[in-house]
Scaffold this motif. Structure first.
Motif, PDB file in Angstrom:
ATOM      1  N   SER A 152      57.400 -25.749 -48.898  1.00 46.37           N
ATOM      2  CA  SER A 152      56.130 -26.164 -49.445  1.00 46.37           C
ATOM      3  C   SER A 152      55.017 -25.571 -48.593  1.00 46.37           C
ATOM      4  O   SER A 152      55.033 -25.639 -47.368  1.00 46.37           O
ATOM      5  CB  SER A 152      56.119 -27.681 -49.481  1.00 46.37           C
ATOM      6  N   GLU A 153      54.032 -25.007 -49.265  1.00 46.35           N
ATOM      7  CA  GLU A 153      52.930 -24.318 -48.606  1.00 46.35           C
ATOM      8  C   GLU A 153      51.869 -25.312 -48.160  1.00 46.35           C
ATOM      9  O   GLU A 153      51.542 -26.249 -48.865  1.00 46.35           O
ATOM     10  CB  GLU A 153      52.326 -23.317 -49.601  1.00 46.35           C
ATOM     11  N   SER A 154      51.309 -25.121 -46.941  1.00 46.30           N
ATOM     12  CA  SER A 154      50.244 -25.986 -46.448  1.00 46.30           C
ATOM     13  C   SER A 154      48.956 -25.665 -47.185  1.00 46.30           C
ATOM     14  O   SER A 154      48.663 -24.505 -47.441  1.00 46.30           O
ATOM     15  CB  SER A 154      50.001 -25.767 -44.962  1.00 46.30           C
ATOM     16  N   PRO A 155      48.162 -26.693 -47.503  1.00 46.07           N
ATOM     17  CA  PRO A 155      46.894 -26.422 -48.185  1.00 46.07           C
ATOM     18  C   PRO A 155      45.874 -25.815 -47.219  1.00 46.07           C
ATOM     19  O   PRO A 155      45.907 -26.083 -46.018  1.00 46.07           O
ATOM     20  CB  PRO A 155      46.435 -27.814 -48.635  1.00 46.07           C
ATOM     21  N   HIS A 156      44.993 -24.976 -47.748  1.00 45.13           N
ATOM     22  CA  HIS A 156      43.883 -24.449 -46.952  1.00 45.13           C
ATOM     23  C   HIS A 156      42.833 -25.545 -46.870  1.00 45.13           C
ATOM     24  O   HIS A 156      42.359 -26.038 -47.888  1.00 45.13           O
ATOM     25  CB  HIS A 156      43.284 -23.197 -47.599  1.00 45.13           C
ATOM     26  N   LEU A 157      42.502 -25.966 -45.655  1.00 45.88           N
ATOM     27  CA  LEU A 157      41.480 -26.988 -45.461  1.00 45.88           C
ATOM     28  C   LEU A 157      40.230 -26.304 -44.926  1.00 45.88           C
ATOM     29  O   LEU A 157      40.214 -25.831 -43.792  1.00 45.88           O
ATOM     30  CB  LEU A 157      41.972 -28.079 -44.508  1.00 45.88           C
ATOM     31  N   PRO A 158      39.178 -26.216 -45.740  1.00 45.96           N
ATOM     32  CA  PRO A 158      37.953 -25.518 -45.337  1.00 45.96           C
ATOM     33  C   PRO A 158      37.297 -26.153 -44.109  1.00 45.96           C
ATOM     34  O   PRO A 158      37.509 -27.318 -43.796  1.00 45.96           O
ATOM     35  CB  PRO A 158      37.044 -25.651 -46.559  1.00 45.96           C
ATOM     36  N   SER A 159      36.479 -25.351 -43.444  1.00 41.59           N
ATOM     37  CA  SER A 159      35.748 -25.777 -42.254  1.00 41.59           C
ATOM     38  C   SER A 159      34.265 -25.505 -42.459  1.00 41.59           C
ATOM     39  O   SER A 159      33.889 -24.579 -43.168  1.00 41.59           O
ATOM     40  CB  SER A 159      36.249 -24.992 -41.038  1.00 41.59           C
ATOM     41  N   ARG A 160      33.428 -26.318 -41.815  1.00 41.11           N
ATOM     42  CA  ARG A 160      31.990 -26.072 -41.884  1.00 41.11           C
ATOM     43  C   ARG A 160      31.591 -24.923 -40.962  1.00 41.11           C
ATOM     44  O   ARG A 160      30.519 -24.347 -41.114  1.00 41.11           O
ATOM     45  CB  ARG A 160      31.225 -27.329 -41.516  1.00 41.11           C
ATOM     46  N   SER A 161      32.455 -24.580 -40.007  1.00 42.64           N
ATOM     47  CA  SER A 161      32.164 -23.483 -39.092  1.00 42.64           C
ATOM     48  C   SER A 161      33.471 -22.928 -38.535  1.00 42.64           C
ATOM     49  O   SER A 161      33.876 -23.257 -37.429  1.00 42.64           O
ATOM     50  CB  SER A 161      31.264 -23.962 -37.949  1.00 42.64           C
ATOM     51  N   ARG A 162      34.122 -22.073 -39.315  1.00 39.90           N
ATOM     52  CA  ARG A 162      35.386 -21.472 -38.882  1.00 39.90           C
ATOM     53  C   ARG A 162      35.082 -20.151 -38.179  1.00 39.90           C
ATOM     54  O   ARG A 162      34.384 -19.294 -38.713  1.00 39.90           O
ATOM     55  CB  ARG A 162      36.299 -21.224 -40.068  1.00 39.90           C
ATOM     56  N   GLN A 163      35.615 -19.990 -36.968  1.00 40.75           N
ATOM     57  CA  GLN A 163      35.427 -18.737 -36.246  1.00 40.75           C
ATOM     58  C   GLN A 163      36.417 -17.711 -36.757  1.00 40.75           C
ATOM     59  O   GLN A 163      37.580 -18.015 -37.001  1.00 40.75           O
ATOM     60  CB  GLN A 163      35.619 -18.945 -34.749  1.00 40.75           C
ATOM     61  N   ARG A 164      35.915 -16.496 -36.909  1.00 38.11           N
ATOM     62  CA  ARG A 164      36.753 -15.405 -37.381  1.00 38.11           C
ATOM     63  C   ARG A 164      36.476 -14.174 -36.535  1.00 38.11           C
ATOM     64  O   ARG A 164      35.321 -13.789 -36.343  1.00 38.11           O
ATOM     65  CB  ARG A 164      36.417 -15.136 -38.852  1.00 38.11           C
ATOM     66  N   THR A 165      37.528 -13.571 -36.007  1.00 40.02           N
ATOM     67  CA  THR A 165      37.398 -12.365 -35.187  1.00 40.02           C
ATOM     68  C   THR A 165      37.634 -11.148 -36.070  1.00 40.02           C
ATOM     69  O   THR A 165      38.649 -11.073 -36.768  1.00 40.02           O
ATOM     70  CB  THR A 165      38.414 -12.377 -34.026  1.00 40.02           C
ATOM     71  N   LEU A 166      36.689 -10.223 -36.035  1.00 44.58           N
ATOM     72  CA  LEU A 166      36.771  -8.998 -36.829  1.00 44.58           C
ATOM     73  C   LEU A 166      36.497  -7.803 -35.921  1.00 44.58           C
ATOM     74  O   LEU A 166      36.136  -7.968 -34.759  1.00 44.58           O
ATOM     75  CB  LEU A 166      35.744  -9.034 -37.967  1.00 44.58           C
ATOM     76  N   GLY A 167      36.644  -6.624 -36.468  1.00 45.37           N
ATOM     77  CA  GLY A 167      36.350  -5.410 -35.719  1.00 45.37           C
ATOM     78  C   GLY A 167      35.408  -4.512 -36.495  1.00 45.37           C
ATOM     79  O   GLY A 167      35.321  -4.599 -37.716  1.00 45.37           O
ATOM     80  N   ALA A 168      34.683  -3.686 -35.772  1.00 45.87           N
ATOM     81  CA  ALA A 168      33.780  -2.707 -36.390  1.00 45.87           C
ATOM     82  C   ALA A 168      33.693  -1.492 -35.475  1.00 45.87           C
ATOM     83  O   ALA A 168      34.108  -1.543 -34.320  1.00 45.87           O
ATOM     84  CB  ALA A 168      32.389  -3.312 -36.607  1.00 45.87           C
ATOM     85  N   ALA A 169      33.166  -0.427 -36.003  1.00 45.65           N
ATOM     86  CA  ALA A 169      32.943   0.791 -35.225  1.00 45.65           C
ATOM     87  C   ALA A 169      31.438   0.980 -35.039  1.00 45.65           C
ATOM     88  O   ALA A 169      30.646   0.647 -35.921  1.00 45.65           O
ATOM     89  CB  ALA A 169      33.527   1.996 -35.945  1.00 45.65           C
TER      90      ALA A 169
END
Length: 199
Positions: A1-18
């Motif tokens: 059984s898959e866990s539900p996605h529980l939204p956040s008011r401020s979720r940190q996300r690490t990304l990359g750019a050039a």
């Protein structure tokens, strides 16, 4: 059984750019990129000591309030409710409202959206990913000379829930069948675009 996605008011996300080619020489830590992630603009400072073409990582905060399902229905087609909590409410108001009827109707629509966002935030705070059975109450009070000044209050109430794709919908989707007009799909891959400028 898959866990539900529980939204956040401020979720940190690490990304990359050039570092863009428009940056000349070595960065001084003051250049700023405007990064667009999933349609929302974020300003990111380029680290010191990089040159055009160098890659770097950055962290953004994403408000996932809009990811909370919000419905006047008591269930969502293709979804199962696995947990429900106590009713939540959100109210917004406008005072000294002296608008014509067309402008007032548009403003009520804006207030309804704001009240919906308020119950979505309450659902996030309760650890839920949906608010179901939403009802709205719009009240107003006319005062002042000839009733020209008004206070308009919009209140939304609903039940915060945790919902997951139903087994029936998941099985039908795997077979390419639409159940109740709902087709399961993966979230789009975020695109990142950037432009540099010096503040």
């Amino acid at each position: 059984s898959e866990s539900p996605h529980l939204p956040s008011r401020s979720r940190q996300r690490t990304l990359g750019a050039a570092v863009p080619s428009s940056v000349r020489g070595v960065t001084n830590g003051k250049q700023v990129l405007e990064i667009t992630v999933e349609g929302k603009a974020h300003k990111v400072t380029i680290p010191h000591g990089l040159k055009a073409g160098d890659n770097f990582r950055f962290v953004i905060n994403i408000d996932e309030t809009e990811d909370v399902y919000a419905s006047t229905l008591h269930s969502i087609p293709g979804m199962d409710i696995i947990h429900a909590k106590a009713v939540v409410y959100g109210s917004v108001s406008v005072y000294n409202w002296s608008q014509g009827s067309q402008a007032a109707a548009r403003q009520v629509g804006v207030l309804i959206q704001q009240a919906t966002d308020a119950v979505r935030r309450e659902a996030i705070d309760q650890g839920c990913n949906a608010v179901l059975g939403i009802t709205y109450n719009v009240t107003n009070d006319s005062s002042g000379e000839y009733g020209r000044e008004k206070t308009v209050v919009v209140t939304a109430t609903g039940t915060p829930c945790i919902v997951v794709p139903s087994r029936t919908a998941a099985a039908a989707s795997a077979q390419g069948v639409v159940v109740g007009g709902v087709v399961a799909s993966a979230p789009p891959i975020p695109t990142v675009t950037a432009q540099a400028y010096v503040p």
